[in-house]
Design a protein around this motif. Sequence first.
Motif, PDB file in Angstrom:
ATOM      1  N   PHE A  64       0.818  -1.194   0.000  1.00 12.87           N
ATOM      2  CA  PHE A  64       0.000   0.000   0.000  1.00 12.87           C
ATOM      3  C   PHE A  64       0.867   1.265   0.000  1.00 12.87           C
ATOM      4  N   THR A  65       0.242   2.383  -0.294  1.00 17.80           N
ATOM      5  CA  THR A  65       0.955   3.659  -0.358  1.00 17.80           C
ATOM      6  C   THR A  65       1.593   3.983   0.989  1.00 17.80           C
ATOM      7  N   GLN A  66       2.896   4.155   0.978  1.00 20.06           N
ATOM      8  CA  GLN A  66       3.634   4.534   2.178  1.00 20.06           C
ATOM      9  C   GLN A  66       5.018   5.001   1.750  1.00 20.06           C
ATOM     10  N   ALA A  67       5.788   5.506   2.710  1.00 21.32           N
ATOM     11  CA  ALA A  67       7.090   6.111   2.390  1.00 21.32           C
ATOM     12  C   ALA A  67       8.112   5.095   1.913  1.00 21.32           C
ATOM     13  N   ARG A 284      16.173  11.692   0.138  1.00 24.53           N
ATOM     14  CA  ARG A 284      17.292  11.635   1.084  1.00 24.53           C
ATOM     15  C   ARG A 284      17.486  12.985   1.755  1.00 24.53           C
ATOM     16  N   ASP A 285      17.360  14.045   0.994  1.00 25.83           N
ATOM     17  CA  ASP A 285      17.685  15.381   1.472  1.00 25.83           C
ATOM     18  C   ASP A 285      16.473  16.169   1.942  1.00 25.83           C
ATOM     19  N   ASN A 286      15.269  15.623   1.738  1.00 25.78           N
ATOM     20  CA  ASN A 286      14.038  16.368   2.051  1.00 25.78           C
ATOM     21  C   ASN A 286      13.004  15.398   2.624  1.00 25.78           C
ATOM     22  N   ILE A 287      13.294  14.853   3.817  1.00 24.96           N
ATOM     23  CA  ILE A 287      12.421  13.788   4.300  1.00 24.96           C
ATOM     24  C   ILE A 287      11.030  14.301   4.681  1.00 24.96           C
ATOM     25  N   GLU A 288      10.932  15.517   5.186  1.00 27.93           N
ATOM     26  CA  GLU A 288       9.611  16.034   5.536  1.00 27.93           C
ATOM     27  C   GLU A 288       8.785  16.305   4.289  1.00 27.93           C
ATOM     28  N   ALA A 289       9.409  16.828   3.247  1.00 33.19           N
ATOM     29  CA  ALA A 289       8.687  17.062   2.001  1.00 33.19           C
ATOM     30  C   ALA A 289       8.191  15.751   1.414  1.00 33.19           C
ATOM     31  N   CYS A 290       9.019  14.707   1.475  1.00 30.44           N
ATOM     32  CA  CYS A 290       8.600  13.412   0.933  1.00 30.44           C
ATOM     33  C   CYS A 290       7.531  12.777   1.807  1.00 30.44           C
ATOM     34  N   ARG A 291       7.619  12.979   3.111  1.00 31.99           N
ATOM     35  CA  ARG A 291       6.545  12.540   4.005  1.00 31.99           C
ATOM     36  C   ARG A 291       5.219  13.156   3.565  1.00 31.99           C
ATOM     37  N   ASP A 292       5.240  14.456   3.294  1.00 35.86           N
ATOM     38  CA  ASP A 292       4.021  15.157   2.903  1.00 35.86           C
ATOM     39  C   ASP A 292       3.516  14.687   1.543  1.00 35.86           C
ATOM     40  N   ILE A 293       4.432  14.396   0.629  1.00 34.59           N
ATOM     41  CA  ILE A 293       4.039  13.899  -0.694  1.00 34.59           C
ATOM     42  C   ILE A 293       3.298  12.573  -0.552  1.00 34.59           C
ATOM     43  N   VAL A 294       3.816  11.684   0.307  1.00 33.62           N
ATOM     44  CA  VAL A 294       3.174  10.384   0.508  1.00 33.62           C
ATOM     45  C   VAL A 294       1.822  10.551   1.188  1.00 33.62           C
ATOM     46  N   LEU A 295       1.746  11.402   2.190  1.00 33.79           N
ATOM     47  CA  LEU A 295       0.475  11.639   2.859  1.00 33.79           C
ATOM     48  C   LEU A 295      -0.568  12.172   1.884  1.00 33.79           C
ATOM     49  N   LEU A 301      -1.390   5.761   6.949  1.00 39.21           N
ATOM     50  CA  LEU A 301      -0.444   5.870   8.056  1.00 39.21           C
ATOM     51  C   LEU A 301      -0.268   7.332   8.447  1.00 39.21           C
ATOM     52  N   GLY A 302      -0.048   7.572   9.738  1.00 40.64           N
ATOM     53  CA  GLY A 302       0.035   8.925  10.244  1.00 40.64           C
ATOM     54  C   GLY A 302       1.321   9.644   9.892  1.00 40.64           C
ATOM     55  N   ALA A 303       1.362  10.927  10.233  1.00 42.52           N
ATOM     56  CA  ALA A 303       2.470  11.790   9.829  1.00 42.52           C
ATOM     57  C   ALA A 303       3.781  11.393  10.498  1.00 42.52           C
ATOM     58  N   SER A 304       3.770  11.123  11.813  1.00 45.40           N
ATOM     59  CA  SER A 304       5.034  10.773  12.466  1.00 45.40           C
ATOM     60  C   SER A 304       5.501   9.391  12.025  1.00 45.40           C
ATOM     61  N   HIS A 305       4.555   8.472  11.778  1.00 43.40           N
ATOM     62  CA  HIS A 305       4.921   7.141  11.288  1.00 43.40           C
ATOM     63  C   HIS A 305       5.576   7.243   9.910  1.00 43.40           C
ATOM     64  N   GLN A 306       5.007   8.068   9.048  1.00 42.83           N
ATOM     65  CA  GLN A 306       5.564   8.222   7.701  1.00 42.83           C
ATOM     66  C   GLN A 306       6.926   8.903   7.740  1.00 42.83           C
ATOM     67  N   GLN A 309       9.269   6.289   8.796  1.00 43.53           N
ATOM     68  CA  GLN A 309       9.486   5.369   7.689  1.00 43.53           C
ATOM     69  C   GLN A 309      10.427   5.964   6.649  1.00 43.53           C
ATOM     70  N   MET A 310      10.254   7.230   6.318  1.00 45.02           N
ATOM     71  CA  MET A 310      11.126   7.865   5.339  1.00 45.02           C
ATOM     72  C   MET A 310      12.569   7.870   5.838  1.00 45.02           C
ATOM     73  N   ASN A 311      12.755   8.160   7.109  1.00 47.54           N
ATOM     74  CA  ASN A 311      14.095   8.195   7.685  1.00 47.54           C
ATOM     75  C   ASN A 311      14.733   6.807   7.662  1.00 47.54           C
ATOM     76  N   GLU A 312      13.966   5.778   8.009  1.00 48.20           N
ATOM     77  CA  GLU A 312      14.504   4.422   8.055  1.00 48.20           C
ATOM     78  C   GLU A 312      14.760   3.865   6.653  1.00 48.20           C
ATOM     79  N   VAL A 313      13.891   4.173   5.701  1.00 52.15           N
ATOM     80  CA  VAL A 313      14.107   3.738   4.321  1.00 52.15           C
ATOM     81  C   VAL A 313      15.392   4.343   3.772  1.00 52.15           C
ATOM     82  N   ASN A 314      15.628   5.605   4.068  1.00 46.08           N
ATOM     83  CA  ASN A 314      16.867   6.232   3.609  1.00 46.08           C
ATOM     84  C   ASN A 314      18.099   5.486   4.123  1.00 46.08           C
ATOM     85  N   LYS A 315      18.025   4.939   5.336  1.00 42.20           N
ATOM     86  CA  LYS A 315      19.152   4.187   5.883  1.00 42.20           C
ATOM     87  C   LYS A 315      19.447   2.933   5.075  1.00 42.20           C
TER      88      LYS A 315
END
Length: 396
Positions: A64-67, A284-295, A301-306, A309-315
């Motif tokens: 499903f749609t997620q980061a 990688r360089d804009n995790i909050e912007a990508c969080r918002d794009i996915v939302l 999934l909620g904002a802090s979860h996304q 997720q974006m931070n962990e995927v980048n790792k």
Amino acid sequence: MKKHPAKLLTACVVGLALVAASCGSDDEPAADTAAPEPAATEPATADPAACETTDDVSMQLQWFTQAQFAGYYAAQDMGYYEDMCLNVTIVEGGFDITPQVQLANGDVDFATAWVSKSLATREAGANIVNIAQVFQRSGTLQVSFADSGITSPADFAGKKIGNWGFGNEFEIFAALGKEGLDPATDVELIGQQFDMVALLEGEIDAAEAMTYNEYAQVLEAENPDTGELYTPDDFNVISYEEVGVGMLQDAIWADGDRLANDPAYKDQATRFVAASLEGWTFCRDNIEACRDIVLAQGSTLGASHQLWQMNEVNKLIWPSPNGVGFIDQVAWDQTVETSLSTPNLEGSTVLTAPPTDGAFTNEIVEAAWALLGDMDLDLFGPDYAPTEVTLNAGGN
């Protein structure tokens, strides 16, 4: 171990996807051969600066749609696909969708999937090819409560070990085999939903989880003993990457017959990979912007979860010593060997023979790098450092 009932603050937060594959051809570099510098190959024929025509292509996600898929959504949202003269339809996945089969059936032009299951699909006769290995590391974990005494796979003996099945459990079997444990007799394997309810309710001793999804779910749940959210100190976490049985995961797959016989499709594949990798560098360089794009795409999934997720995927992607998307021979060999050698409950393995030549190629990703060569993009991320993310109750 005491039972840990918990008040869950999310309802059925979704887990991860199905598994996928990667393989090599005779022209792949040896394990000790360094990857070429990006922009070392000739660019594809399309000129992204001036589109005479725009090609319609589709991409099947594995969940499903997620980061987990933020780079593709970012490439769409930021106009990177459009710049490459592509109109991309991103097709959401789900429980009953196997992305590499959708690709093999001709229902989509490209798919993202893990690395062992796609090889099994290829072994069954589907000519699908890994053209870009986006995730460079495995994100699979086994999570237990701190008082369980489970700190390594050796401690699985005699325990109830949760797993999702559908091939997602293969790293668990590999870890058991490495410790000399028989999955059929030495542990009790329990089918687990794509959430952490069974662990939190004390029905299993250790739960399968992804760094970027299910592990966050336990940290978003309320500890009934304290009334506060659980913390990492409440859990033991085993990383299958760290114990040496990690397998390659999210990759971009293409139709092998079309790559070999249709120059236009090969050109589309190059442009699609180029724009997708640009999307991943942006995330990688804009995790909050990508969080918002996915939302904005409608994720449940909620904002802090996304953001987690974006931070962990980048790792799992960065740093990328060979260049983002490059298929590393050593990691590929480990995935293949594990797929060939680790038996499951029935004694069978994911693969019955080494993959045939051509199951992966770095030709497309190298050509994609060349398309991106004038954009001053960092395709390696040597200085990448993750951020700290605070999870809120329920991932909100």
